[in-house]
Write an enzyme that holds these catalytic residues in place. Structure first.
Site, PDB file in Angstrom:
ATOM      1  N   LYS A  52      -6.226  -6.179  24.837  1.00 53.67           N
ATOM      2  CA  LYS A  52      -4.763  -6.272  24.882  1.00 53.67           C
ATOM      3  C   LYS A  52      -4.292  -6.602  26.301  1.00 53.67           C
ATOM      4  O   LYS A  52      -3.398  -7.432  26.498  1.00 53.67           O
ATOM      5  CB  LYS A  52      -4.128  -4.961  24.380  1.00 53.67           C
ATOM      6  CG  LYS A  52      -4.299  -4.785  22.869  1.00 53.67           C
ATOM      7  CD  LYS A  52      -3.927  -3.393  22.363  1.00 53.67           C
ATOM      8  CE  LYS A  52      -4.259  -3.288  20.875  1.00 53.67           C
ATOM      9  NZ  LYS A  52      -4.001  -1.943  20.310  1.00 53.67           N
ATOM     10  N   GLN A 100      -2.846   4.009  22.174  1.00 58.27           N
ATOM     11  CA  GLN A 100      -3.975   3.555  21.370  1.00 58.27           C
ATOM     12  C   GLN A 100      -4.471   4.677  20.465  1.00 58.27           C
ATOM     13  O   GLN A 100      -4.672   5.807  20.906  1.00 58.27           O
ATOM     14  CB  GLN A 100      -5.101   3.039  22.284  1.00 58.27           C
ATOM     15  CG  GLN A 100      -6.261   2.387  21.549  1.00 58.27           C
ATOM     16  CD  GLN A 100      -5.889   1.099  20.821  1.00 58.27           C
ATOM     17  OE1 GLN A 100      -4.989   0.377  21.235  1.00 58.27           O
ATOM     18  NE2 GLN A 100      -6.561   0.820  19.722  1.00 58.27           N
ATOM     19  N   ASP A 123       4.098  -1.371  18.419  1.00 60.03           N
ATOM     20  CA  ASP A 123       3.103  -1.220  17.346  1.00 60.03           C
ATOM     21  C   ASP A 123       3.775  -1.193  15.970  1.00 60.03           C
ATOM     22  O   ASP A 123       3.108  -1.367  14.951  1.00 60.03           O
ATOM     23  CB  ASP A 123       2.344   0.109  17.510  1.00 60.03           C
ATOM     24  CG  ASP A 123       0.981  -0.069  18.156  1.00 60.03           C
ATOM     25  OD1 ASP A 123       0.392  -1.161  18.008  1.00 60.03           O
ATOM     26  OD2 ASP A 123       0.502   0.895  18.776  1.00 60.03           O
TER      27      ASP A 123
HETATM   28  N1  GUN Z   1      -5.970   1.558  16.556  1.00 57.30           N
HETATM   29  C1  GUN Z   1      -6.379   0.617  15.652  1.00 57.30           C
HETATM   30  N2  GUN Z   1      -5.445  -0.333  15.503  1.00 57.30           N
HETATM   31  C2  GUN Z   1      -4.417   0.012  16.318  1.00 57.30           C
HETATM   32  C3  GUN Z   1      -3.172  -0.612  16.605  1.00 57.30           C
HETATM   33  O1  GUN Z   1      -2.783  -1.646  16.058  1.00 57.30           O
HETATM   34  N3  GUN Z   1      -2.407   0.038  17.526  1.00 57.30           N
HETATM   35  C4  GUN Z   1      -2.779   1.201  18.128  1.00 57.30           C
HETATM   36  N4  GUN Z   1      -1.944   1.760  18.993  1.00 57.30           N
HETATM   37  N5  GUN Z   1      -3.933   1.785  17.877  1.00 57.30           N
HETATM   38  C5  GUN Z   1      -4.749   1.189  16.979  1.00 57.30           C
END
Ligand code: GUN
Length: 295
Positions: A52, A100, A123
């Site tokens: 990211k 996350q 998100d």
């Molecule tokens: N863990 C797995 N996929 C995601 C996501 O799209 N966002 C976040 N914050 N954690 C994740």
């Protein structure tokens, strides 16, 4: 059979975003800023967050990575995480941020999600965004489902009038994807069935799918007998399977048994290089939107 190249599509979209950021700069507008909080040292999460941050650089965004230590011996005090969220909610330079997931088990994930300002929840996990999405109002869409919809659109795969079967009912993928595809609209208007671990005679449902989405997190679960000839198959699985022949010691395995299923399909997403890169790009698009919302 068409191999749906998520990596190439994601690269194209990142280039488009970077151009828009350049235009914003020329107009004296703010460069989008994404912050990410990473708690502990989960291997998958480390990789996702690193990807990211890299994507932010490719799009010309500012990014901030906040690491909070947590070990079984010294678990993070959840209040520390909450105060970090509060700080980011109030930081005028940060357009959007993510925490996350998964979090260590002693931390209440839902309470964390609900502590994020919905206007910065890129998100799309906060109940305000989930609720707005379900009634078709402007909101931040969950990144993986949004990435799937965009991937299908850019490959000329129409969902209107199609029967979509989703295997998996997670809050992150299955449920929001179902909500998106059943909306009225050009890239929606599908008839959606959501299957899960308590669904009897699963194959009789999956075989009816024009578009089959596997999002249950069980490597190789979808086999050729579960897929109709000519179906479009979208594989959301990304399980790390031990593999001594790889430098990393593992390989990413999808939920679809690719080698037997692919010959039956009209189109299929590979793992890796299918849905995964599109998820990150959707987060970038949400962050760009968050910055625009604050112009
Ligand atoms: N863990 C797995 N996929 C995601 C996501 O799209 N966002 C976040 N914050 N954690 C994740």
């Amino acid at each position: 059979m068409q191999l749906i190249d998520g990596k190439a599509t994601a690269a194209q979209i990142k280039a488009e975003i970077a151009q828009e950021v350049e235009r914003r700069k020329a107009e004296g507008l703010k460069v989008p800023h994404l912050a990410a909080i990473l708690v502990g040292h989960d291997g998958g999460s480390e990789t996702y967050v690193a990807n990211k941050v890299k994507a932010c650089a490719e799009c010309g965004f500012t990014s901030t990575l906040i690491r909070l230590e947590s070990t079984p011996e010294q678990p993070l005090d959840p209040a520390v995480l909450m105060s970090e969220i509060d700080r980011l909610n109030r930081d005028a330079d940060v357009d959007g941020f993510i925490v996350q997931l998964p979090l260590p088990r002693h931390i209440d994930e839902q309470a964390v999600i609900e502590a994020i300002d919905p206007a910065k929840d890129v998100d799309g996990f906060h109940p305000v965004n989930v609720g707005r999405q379900s009634v078709g109002l402007p909101c931040f869409h969950s990144a993986t489902p949004a990435g799937i919809v965009e991937l299908l659109r850019r490959h000329g795969i129409v969902t209107a009038g199609k029967r979509v079967v989703i295997v998996g009912r997670s809050n992150i993928v299955g449920k929001p994807l179902a909500a998106m595809l059943m909306q009225k609209g050009p890239q929606a208007d599908a008839t959606v069935t959501v299957c899960h671990s308590a669904t009897p005679e699963l194959a009789s449902l999956t075989c009816q799918a024009d578009i089959l989405v596997a999002a249950l997190g069980r490597p190789g679960f979808v086999t050729a007998d579960m897929v109709a000839d000519g179906a479009v198959v979208v594989d959301v699985g990304t399980t790390r399977v031990p593999d001594a022949s790889r430098k990393s010691g593992f390989r990413l395995c999808g939920d679809v048994d690719f080698d037997t299923v692919a010959p039956k399909c009209s189109a299929i997403t590979p793992v890796p290089g299918g849905v995964g890169p599109m998820t990150i790009v959707s987060l970038m698009l949400n962050t760009l939107q968050a910055a625009k919302n604050r112009d």
